[in-house]
Design a protein around this motif. Structure first.
Motif, PDB file in Angstrom:
ATOM      1  N   VAL A   1       0.827  -1.202   0.000  1.00  0.00           N
ATOM      2  CA  VAL A   1       0.000   0.000   0.000  1.00  0.00           C
ATOM      3  C   VAL A   1       0.859   1.248   0.000  1.00  0.00           C
ATOM      4  N   LEU A   2       2.008   1.201   0.676  1.00  0.00           N
ATOM      5  CA  LEU A   2       2.910   2.350   0.671  1.00  0.00           C
ATOM      6  C   LEU A   2       3.625   2.492  -0.671  1.00  0.00           C
ATOM      7  N   ARG A   3       3.912   1.373  -1.318  1.00  0.00           N
ATOM      8  CA  ARG A   3       4.539   1.448  -2.648  1.00  0.00           C
ATOM      9  C   ARG A   3       3.583   2.066  -3.665  1.00  0.00           C
ATOM     10  N   LEU A   4       2.331   1.570  -3.666  1.00  0.00           N
ATOM     11  CA  LEU A   4       1.355   2.064  -4.628  1.00  0.00           C
ATOM     12  C   LEU A   4       0.864   3.463  -4.285  1.00  0.00           C
ATOM     13  N   GLY A   5       0.791   3.747  -2.969  1.00  0.00           N
ATOM     14  CA  GLY A   5       0.232   5.020  -2.541  1.00  0.00           C
ATOM     15  C   GLY A   5       1.020   6.222  -3.014  1.00  0.00           C
ATOM     16  N   ALA A   6       2.286   6.008  -3.355  1.00  0.00           N
ATOM     17  CA  ALA A   6       3.100   7.131  -3.823  1.00  0.00           C
ATOM     18  C   ALA A   6       2.573   7.699  -5.123  1.00  0.00           C
ATOM     19  N   THR A   7       1.958   6.848  -5.964  1.00  0.00           N
ATOM     20  CA  THR A   7       1.458   7.310  -7.268  1.00  0.00           C
ATOM     21  C   THR A   7      -0.041   7.116  -7.442  1.00  0.00           C
ATOM     22  N   GLU A   8      -0.648   6.210  -6.661  1.00  0.00           N
ATOM     23  CA  GLU A   8      -2.068   5.920  -6.805  1.00  0.00           C
ATOM     24  C   GLU A   8      -2.755   6.163  -5.466  1.00  0.00           C
TER      25      GLU A   8
ATOM     26  N   PHE B   1       4.048   3.619  10.183  1.00  0.00           N
ATOM     27  CA  PHE B   1       3.198   3.275   9.040  1.00  0.00           C
ATOM     28  C   PHE B   1       2.149   4.367   8.797  1.00  0.00           C
ATOM     29  N   ARG B   2       1.504   4.800   9.877  1.00  0.00           N
ATOM     30  CA  ARG B   2       0.479   5.833   9.763  1.00  0.00           C
ATOM     31  C   ARG B   2       1.082   7.137   9.239  1.00  0.00           C
ATOM     32  N   ALA B   3       2.269   7.483   9.748  1.00  0.00           N
ATOM     33  CA  ALA B   3       2.903   8.732   9.325  1.00  0.00           C
ATOM     34  C   ALA B   3       3.287   8.685   7.848  1.00  0.00           C
ATOM     35  N   ARG B   4       3.843   7.558   7.386  1.00  0.00           N
ATOM     36  CA  ARG B   4       4.226   7.446   5.984  1.00  0.00           C
ATOM     37  C   ARG B   4       3.003   7.479   5.080  1.00  0.00           C
TER      38      ARG B   4
ATOM     39  N   GLN C   1       1.917  10.414   2.295  1.00  0.00           N
ATOM     40  CA  GLN C   1       1.556  10.149   0.901  1.00  0.00           C
ATOM     41  C   GLN C   1       0.182  10.731   0.574  1.00  0.00           C
ATOM     42  N   ALA C   2      -0.773  10.557   1.495  1.00  0.00           N
ATOM     43  CA  ALA C   2      -2.109  11.094   1.254  1.00  0.00           C
ATOM     44  C   ALA C   2      -2.077  12.612   1.143  1.00  0.00           C
ATOM     45  N   GLU C   3      -1.284  13.255   1.984  1.00  0.00           N
ATOM     46  CA  GLU C   3      -1.174  14.719   1.922  1.00  0.00           C
ATOM     47  C   GLU C   3      -0.538  15.173   0.612  1.00  0.00           C
ATOM     48  N   ALA C   4       0.365  14.361   0.071  1.00  0.00           N
ATOM     49  CA  ALA C   4       1.007  14.735  -1.189  1.00  0.00           C
ATOM     50  C   ALA C   4       0.008  14.792  -2.340  1.00  0.00           C
ATOM     51  N   HIS C   5      -1.085  14.054  -2.197  1.00  0.00           N
ATOM     52  CA  HIS C   5      -2.115  14.040  -3.246  1.00  0.00           C
ATOM     53  C   HIS C   5      -3.200  15.081  -2.993  1.00  0.00           C
ATOM     54  N   TYR C   6      -3.040  15.870  -1.932  1.00  0.00           N
ATOM     55  CA  TYR C   6      -4.020  16.909  -1.616  1.00  0.00           C
ATOM     56  C   TYR C   6      -3.472  18.254  -2.079  1.00  0.00           C
ATOM     57  N   SER C   7      -4.308  19.015  -2.765  1.00  0.00           N
ATOM     58  CA  SER C   7      -3.891  20.352  -3.203  1.00  0.00           C
ATOM     59  C   SER C   7      -5.015  21.337  -2.924  1.00  0.00           C
TER      60      SER C   7
ATOM     61  N   ARG D   1     -10.749  13.297   3.350  1.00  0.00           N
ATOM     62  CA  ARG D   1     -11.323  12.136   4.052  1.00  0.00           C
ATOM     63  C   ARG D   1     -10.310  10.998   4.117  1.00  0.00           C
ATOM     64  N   ARG D   2      -9.539  10.841   3.058  1.00  0.00           N
ATOM     65  CA  ARG D   2      -8.528   9.788   3.049  1.00  0.00           C
ATOM     66  C   ARG D   2      -7.480  10.055   4.140  1.00  0.00           C
ATOM     67  N   ILE D   3      -7.107  11.305   4.306  1.00  0.00           N
ATOM     68  CA  ILE D   3      -6.090  11.660   5.306  1.00  0.00           C
ATOM     69  C   ILE D   3      -6.589  11.335   6.718  1.00  0.00           C
ATOM     70  N   VAL D   4      -7.826  11.720   7.049  1.00  0.00           N
ATOM     71  CA  VAL D   4      -8.310  11.495   8.411  1.00  0.00           C
ATOM     72  C   VAL D   4      -8.700  10.047   8.634  1.00  0.00           C
ATOM     73  N   GLN D   5      -8.976   9.300   7.564  1.00  0.00           N
ATOM     74  CA  GLN D   5      -9.193   7.860   7.742  1.00  0.00           C
ATOM     75  C   GLN D   5      -7.887   7.192   8.146  1.00  0.00           C
ATOM     76  N   ILE D   6      -6.788   7.621   7.539  1.00  0.00           N
ATOM     77  CA  ILE D   6      -5.475   7.067   7.879  1.00  0.00           C
ATOM     78  C   ILE D   6      -5.067   7.461   9.300  1.00  0.00           C
ATOM     79  N   ASP D   7      -5.288   8.721   9.650  1.00  0.00           N
ATOM     80  CA  ASP D   7      -4.895   9.217  10.981  1.00  0.00           C
ATOM     81  C   ASP D   7      -6.022  10.067  11.553  1.00  0.00           C
TER      82      ASP D   7
END
Length: 674
Positions: A121-128, A161-164, A168-174, A187-193
């Motif tokens: 999930v961390l590998r894919l999350g960088a781009t997807e 894990f949560r921080a990484r 990644q989720a924050e990187a996709h937020y603009s 929503r994705r960010i607060v679901q993670i943390d």
């Protein structure tokens, strides 16, 4: 379906080298090359497996493992315990082809053969970014309390894990994206943390920009609740944003839509199944060891996690609540739909003096004011604790699976407006399949096709639509039987490709192969895979037995099908499962037993043509000709085009002597030869 791999955003392992797949997000689980479960029984051994899996393929010193899991023992005792655990781990991972490598000083999992959901999930999350949506649950949620040192390690791994993932989720937020895009990303960010305040602020602001101020204030309430759980208060900016939204609502003359409490249920990225929690079992009286209570709850959690359509929250997670059986808190804080709770009480048999255990369990529907929808008591011999745990967990899961499915289906049927998601369309279709009234049955096919069109990568509708085609052919309702059989095969193949670890999908695919295409060896292999993943699935035992019966192994067919009775004696689909027993009994010459079963199943479900055929045959071969002709008349009313020649051309039974017996019974019952 279990936490962690519930979303298709995270694909299964594809490399031919992969021999071990691990789920670490949520409740831990493990599968080998052929999708067989290889999770060790002992929790500490599971913990060792988790440490090795998260070590990025590097060898882990044995001293490190003993320090994590036996921190309170002396060195020699710890080393001996580690040797035993590594021996057990090696045995469990034997189907994975030597993936575990141990030396005198280290232990290691070969990285090229390993697939781990948390790593992937961390590998894919960088781009997807959608890959991050599978993070619904705590890392290794069921492994707390193994050792203080391990608990400290686990807390740090969860934080990292949560921080990484959050980064990644924050990187996709603009902040420059449209508001509706920002809502999804926030929503994705607060679901993670859930305790990450900047994520809540971004969500609240995005909802406000959409004009949905009530939803924004509901998100603020949820943020306050999450922060309160860790002893924090909202910062000034968050409070100021909420106050501004309240003033804007008043100025617009819009009353705020109230939420039930300041702790609304957690948001779930994709709803494709009910969410169930297993509460720690209470100890009653004296003599019931705490280890049994913990181990049994853990075993039930593990068994439930094999059901792909359920999302399972472990007893370790529930134990963090002030009261794990507090239904309001379980619904509010963990978003549970169902709670399984109960007690364990030890006793001594007055007759034999042998140790006994009474396990009492209740399933509560938390969306219906904690109504008890299932309850069962299990009295078991306690001389073999492992056998006790296995038996109780197996029976519990086999019995509550169809109960929850029916409850969910009724809820989907009553939904107004009409079901919107593929999952709800699927739920609405399932009862109509088993009802076998032709018009609703055909409507169920439309619903399943719509579910597939709505979510083409969702495996379950493909499997159930293949199953629907089996009934379509079996009932004689297919306009083009050959085309229906081909479609069933295509759907079943697609279902397996989408989710190769779904036992129900595998066994439906096996039944398509055996019942429609007479490929008995391929079918049995699929059924065996299904049973290796979930040995508590009654359907898999029944269809596996049927495949053996088609090939002429009638005693084995009866043995396997009768297994469902021990697992789920009051199964709501017993009429179908019992029908599978009739022909093997006929072909063994036990016509009386086949007639007894036929009387029962035709009373339970008079629309099932598959029951009237062997019932008529058994009556005729017993010499009860008048009753046999009445059964034949009922069959022709349901399937007017039935002929003996057509039956022999399509029946999955292949031995000439079996076909001759069946044909003789049909002829004596007066059915047309064709």
């Amino acid at each position: 379906m279990p936490d962690g791999l519930a979303d298709p955003a995270l694909p299964p392992a594809q490399s031919d080298q992969i021999t071990l797949r691990l789920r670490l997000i949520g409740t831990m689980d493990a599968w080998g090359l052929a999708s067989e479960r290889v999770l060790p029984r002992v929790r500490k051994t599971r913990g060792i497996l988790a440490v090795l899996a998260l070590s990025a393929g590097r060898p882990v010193p044995r001293a490190r493992l003993t320090g994590l899991f036996w921190s309170r023992r002396d060195r020699e005792q710890a080393r001996a315990s580690l040797r035993q655990s590594l021996h057990e781990l090696g045995h469990a991972l034997a189907p994975c082809g030597g993936i575990l490598v141990t030396t005198r000083e280290t232990a290691q999992l070969l990285p090229e053969r390993l697939w781990v959901d948390a790593t992937e999930v961390l590998r894919l999350g960088a781009t997807e970014p959608a890959a991050l949506d599978v993070i619904e649950g705590t890392l290794l949620a069921d492994l707390d309390g193994l050792d203080p040192a391990f608990d400290q390690w686990l807390a740090e791994e969860r934080r990292r894990f949560r921080a990484r993932a959050r980064t990644q989720a924050e990187a996709h937020y603009s902040a420059h994206d449209p508001a509706e895009v920002r809502v999804v990303a926030a929503r994705r960010i607060v679901q993670i943390d859930p305790t990450y305040e900047p994520g809540w602020l971004a969500l609240i602001q995005a909802l406000g920009d959409l004009g949905d101020r009530s939803a924004a204030l509901a998100a603020y309430d949820q943020a306050r609740a999450e922060l309160a759980r860790v002893g924090a208060e909202p910062a000034a900016e968050l409070e100021a944003t909420a106050q501004r939204l309240r003033l804007e609502l008043r100025a617009a003359g819009q009353p705020r839509t109230e939420v039930s409490t300041s702790h609304p249920p957690p948001q779930r990225a994709t709803v494709r199944g009910a969410r169930i929690g297993v509460a720690p079992l209470k100890l009653l009286g004296t003599g019931a060891g705490e280890h049994l209570s913990i181990a049994l709850a853990d075993e039930i959690t593990t068994a439930l996690s094999r059901l792909r359509w359920l999302s399972v929250v472990s007893s370790a997670t529930l134990a963090r609540l002030h009261d794990p059986t507090d239904t309001v808190a379980a619904r509010r804080d963990l978003g549970l739909d169902f709670l399984l709770a109960g007690s364990v009480q030890a006793a001594t048999s007055p007759e034999t003096g042998a140790p006994q255990v009474r396990v009492s369990l209740s399933l509560l529907d938390l969306r219906a004011e904690a109504q008890v929808v299932w309850a069962q008591r299990f009295d078991r011999d306690a001389s073999d604790i492992f056998a006790l745990q296995d038996a109780v967990a197996s029976e519990v899961v086999a019995r509550i699976d169809p109960e929850i499915l029916l409850i969910e289906a009724r809820r989907a049927e009553s939904r107004v407006p009409a079901p919107a998601s593929a999952y709800e369309l699927l739920l609405k279709a399932i009862p109509a399949i088993y009802r076998l009234d032709r018009v609703p049955f055909m409507e169920a096919g439309v619903l399943l096709a719509a579910a597939i069109a709505r979510e083409p990568d969702y495996a379950a509708p493909h499997a159930w639509y293949a199953y629907w085609h089996i009934f379509l052919v079996g009932q004689g309702w297919a306009e083009n039987a050959e085309e229906a059989m081909r479609t069933a095969g295509d759907l079943a193949t697609r279902a397996i490709a989408l989710d190769p670890a779904d036992a129900r999908g595998l066994t439906i695919a096996g039944h398509v192969q055996a019942y429609l295409h007479r490929r008995h060896d391929q079918a049995i292999a699929l059924h065996d895979r299904a049973l290796s993943i979930n040995p508590n699935l009654p359907m898999a035992w029944v269809f596996s037995g049927a495949a053996h019966g088609y090939a002429g192994r009638h005693a084995e067919a009866i043995r396997r099908i009768e297994r469902y009775r021990r697992l789920s004696p009051m199964d709501p689909h017993a009429f179908l499962f019992e029908t599978g027993l009739m022909t093997p009994h006929i072909l063994q010459g036990d016509y009386a037993e086949a007639v007894r079963i036929g009387e029962a199943v035709t009373a339970m479900q008079p629309n099932l043509t598959a029951a009237w055929k062997p019932y008529a045959i058994a009556l005729a071969l017993m010499g009860r000709d008048q009753e046999a002709r009445e059964a034949a008349r009922r069959l022709l009313a349901l399937e007017p085009g039935f002929t003996i020649s057509g039956f022999l051309a399509t029946t999955p039974y292949v031995r000439p002597e079996d076909l001759a017996t069946l044909a003789a019974g049909l002829e004596r019952a007066g059915l047309p030869s064709g």
